[in-house]
Scaffold this motif. Structure first.
Motif, short mmCIF file in Angstrom:
data_model
loop_
_atom_site.label_atom_id
_atom_site.label_comp_id
_atom_site.label_asym_id
_atom_site.label_seq_id
_atom_site.Cartn_x
_atom_site.Cartn_y
_atom_site.Cartn_z
N UNK A 94 0.79 -1.24 0.00
CA UNK A 94 0.00 0.00 0.00
C UNK A 94 0.82 1.28 0.00
N UNK A 95 2.16 1.17 0.04
CA UNK A 95 2.98 2.39 -0.03
C UNK A 95 3.27 2.68 -1.50
N UNK A 96 2.90 3.88 -1.98
CA UNK A 96 3.13 4.20 -3.39
C UNK A 96 4.62 4.23 -3.72
N UNK A 97 4.97 3.84 -4.93
CA UNK A 97 6.37 3.56 -5.24
C UNK A 97 7.26 4.81 -5.32
N UNK A 98 6.73 5.91 -5.83
CA UNK A 98 7.60 7.07 -5.94
C UNK A 98 7.88 7.69 -4.57
N UNK A 99 6.87 7.74 -3.75
CA UNK A 99 7.07 8.22 -2.37
C UNK A 99 8.11 7.36 -1.67
N UNK A 100 7.98 6.04 -1.85
CA UNK A 100 8.94 5.12 -1.23
C UNK A 100 10.36 5.39 -1.74
N UNK A 101 10.50 5.63 -3.04
CA UNK A 101 11.82 5.94 -3.61
C UNK A 101 12.43 7.17 -2.96
N UNK A 102 11.62 8.18 -2.76
CA UNK A 102 12.13 9.42 -2.15
C UNK A 102 12.57 9.17 -0.71
N UNK A 103 11.81 8.36 0.02
CA UNK A 103 12.17 8.04 1.39
C UNK A 103 13.47 7.24 1.44
N UNK A 104 13.55 6.23 0.57
CA UNK A 104 14.73 5.36 0.55
C UNK A 104 15.98 6.14 0.11
N UNK A 105 15.79 7.06 -0.82
CA UNK A 105 16.92 7.85 -1.32
C UNK A 105 17.68 8.50 -0.16
N UNK A 144 0.30 0.78 22.86
CA UNK A 144 1.14 0.48 21.70
C UNK A 144 0.30 0.19 20.46
N UNK A 145 -0.76 -0.60 20.65
CA UNK A 145 -1.60 -0.96 19.50
C UNK A 145 -2.29 0.27 18.91
N UNK A 146 -2.85 1.11 19.76
CA UNK A 146 -3.59 2.27 19.26
C UNK A 146 -2.65 3.27 18.59
N UNK A 147 -1.48 3.49 19.20
CA UNK A 147 -0.55 4.46 18.64
C UNK A 147 0.07 3.94 17.34
N UNK A 148 0.27 2.62 17.26
CA UNK A 148 0.77 2.05 16.01
C UNK A 148 -0.24 2.26 14.88
N UNK A 149 -1.52 2.08 15.20
CA UNK A 149 -2.56 2.30 14.20
C UNK A 149 -2.57 3.76 13.74
N UNK A 150 -2.41 4.67 14.69
CA UNK A 150 -2.34 6.10 14.36
C UNK A 150 -1.15 6.39 13.44
N UNK A 151 0.00 5.82 13.76
CA UNK A 151 1.20 6.06 12.95
C UNK A 151 1.04 5.50 11.54
N UNK A 152 0.46 4.32 11.45
CA UNK A 152 0.25 3.69 10.15
C UNK A 152 -0.68 4.54 9.28
N UNK A 153 -1.71 5.09 9.91
CA UNK A 153 -2.67 5.90 9.17
C UNK A 153 -2.05 7.22 8.70
N UNK A 154 -1.02 7.66 9.40
CA UNK A 154 -0.37 8.93 9.07
C UNK A 154 0.67 8.79 7.97
N UNK A 155 1.35 7.66 7.97
CA UNK A 155 2.55 7.49 7.17
C UNK A 155 2.36 7.15 5.70
N UNK A 156 3.36 6.50 5.11
CA UNK A 156 3.39 6.28 3.67
C UNK A 156 2.26 5.40 3.13
N UNK A 157 1.67 4.53 3.98
CA UNK A 157 0.53 3.75 3.50
C UNK A 157 -0.78 4.43 3.86
N UNK A 158 -0.70 5.60 4.49
CA UNK A 158 -1.90 6.34 4.86
C UNK A 158 -1.93 7.71 4.20
N UNK A 159 -2.05 8.75 5.05
CA UNK A 159 -2.21 10.11 4.54
C UNK A 159 -1.11 10.52 3.57
N UNK A 160 0.15 10.27 3.94
CA UNK A 160 1.26 10.70 3.09
C UNK A 160 1.20 10.03 1.72
N UNK A 161 0.90 8.74 1.73
CA UNK A 161 0.77 8.03 0.46
C UNK A 161 -0.39 8.58 -0.37
#
Lengths: 305, 305
Positions: A35-46, B148-165
């Motif tokens: 579920x992580x989009x590939x270009x975003x991932x590339x920028x992070x990995x870079x 830990x479980x709730x904060x992990x869910x929050x982090x996942x929703x925020x990060x590259x597979x969530x909002x940022x993605x």
């Protein structure tokens, strides 16, 4: 010259733990999470694989091991510190901030991926740090209490009383008129550099079950080490060569930043480096494996000589 | 018209929980934490207190209460969702992103504080969300495992597979050529809006001790509700008035963003709203207090009529 303290090969130890970190980073970066989009991932990995000393994750492993834990078990937390550090560098380099186009000898993230993507990559690394630390530490069977404490320390070091606050002061956004320049430069070093370094050591010690007294000593050591590190960095900014330090030389100076060298002069900064290093060694004496923690201070000081 | 479902005054409930959230936010914002520089804090507080529906924290409280917990106990987690949401809005509004100068009827953060400070305020809110959630939940005597479980869910929703993605897709940075426009717009809605809304409900349910089956239903409801919310938002972008929605009207359209209305037309979008709302109600039927969760869907649909 290899640093041998009481028969302990610290340089060898450091090289080994650094390679652990590099291997773990490579494993992480080689498989893009679902579920992580590939270009975003590339920028992070870079930016995550752009080299660097890996100081913070190594300190996290060191503290865990000094307090009797198998280092690899805290690797998810160690990597989280590197992710936060990398995120802060990406954002600091943006045109609206320090506007730097070279970092660790490579073009900065926004030069390669554009400003918007660099902004997102920083945000994403920030959040991934928390996600992967908690997930990895749970998988390594740590208690939720220890995980919560270590991750809270990481968050505190990242946020408004840590890196973000330090950057706001460093950018000249805060009215610090009541403080003299010597206090100001120390306050910026504390929050921008010291707190995250202290937290990386504290996190390792927390996971190893260190008690509150021990944690207090770890934090003392970390804050002193972090300040010494910042002084050394300021000295290198004026004495270093670009190929050695991997970023633009004299940049801080050119931007009129309040550095230790700008405030105290080169000789004055060297004296402060001596002082803060001495302070760090006093704290080191209160920790398990003081040889190791002292050797780290010496290692850091040798960068500038 | 007040929404009474089986004698339950949902509008009254919603107003009450929203005022809880506003009061808690005011308490938080009224005392600057130690070591946080004042201008950075002003920038954070500016956006955090700029109004809005407080949907995510209210959903967090709702889920906690539906599963039998006293709502105020999860307030630190509820506020963390609002902080993350606010951070993402500040960054989305920046010139290098959507370049918006109006949000919730007020000038956006960077218009008031400048780009660099807006960037820092977003980062700081992001980190503060994790710090204050963990600290507050620990103070409220929750177990480290649940935290830990709730904060992990929050982090996942925020990060590259969530909002940022989601934002990376929304900005057109990702090659989504293999997906048709209908799948693309749904995928953006899922990650940019759905995941955080689902996580806010999941977090409340986790803290109340809901089991894995129940959490799965909560996530199903949250994802459907989140998608419906995004469809409604897209419809409002073309049919709403600026004083009603508090941001520039037709902006998505003008920027050529892939919205539900752009892809399906206004009538098509209304049909998708019906579908996703229906889906959300099916999930609601599997939750405790289905009346409350259904009323929330209806409330959301009425925004667009």
């Amino acid at each position: 010259m290899s640093a041998r303290v009481e028969g302990f090969d610290f340089d060898g130890y450091l090289a080994s733990r650094r390679s652990w970190v590099e291997e773990a980073l490579e494993r992480l970066c080689s498989s893009r999470p679902k579920r992580v989009p590939s270009r975003l991932w590339s920028a992070m990995v870079y930016s995550l694989t752009a080299g660097g000393k890996r100081l913070r994750p190594v300190l996290c492993l060191m503290a865990a091991e000094a307090f009797g834990l198998e280092g690899q078990r805290v690797m998810p937390l160690a990597l989280a510190f590197e992710m936060i550090h990398t995120a802060s560098l990406i954002h600091d380099d943006l045109p609206c901030m320090d506007d730097d186009d070279l970092r660790r000898g490579k073009p900065t993230n926004h030069v390669v991926f554009g400003e918007a993507m660099a902004l997102l990559a920083g945000d994403a690394l920030l959040a991934l740090a928390f996600e992967s630390a908690i997930e990895g530490l749970m998988a390594n069977h740590f208690s939720g209490e220890l995980i919560s404490l270590a991750v809270m320390s990481l968050a505190k070091a990242t946020g408004p009383s840590g890196i973000c606050g330090g950057q706001s002061m460093d950018m000249g956004f805060e009215d610090m008129g009541q403080l003299g320049p010597d206090r100001r430069v120390m306050e910026v070093a504390r929050s921008k550099t010291g707190v995250l370094i202290a937290s990386s050591l504290e996190g390792g010690a927390i996971m190893a079950g260190a008690d509150e007294d021990a944690l207090s000593n770890v934090r003392g050591y970390g804050m002193a080490l972090g300040k010494a590190f910042q002084v050394a960095d300021d000295i290198l900014d004026v004495t270093g060569k670009v190929e050695e330090i991997g970023k633009s030389v004299g940049k801080d100076q050119a931007q009129g930043k309040v550095t230790f060298v700008a405030v105290h002069g080169l000789q004055g900064a060297r004296e402060i480096l001596e002082e803060t290093s001495g302070e760090a060694k006093e704290w080191a004496a209160k920790l398990p494996r003081p040889d190791m923690f002292c050797a780290m201070v010496d290692k850091l000081m040798r960068r500038t000589s």
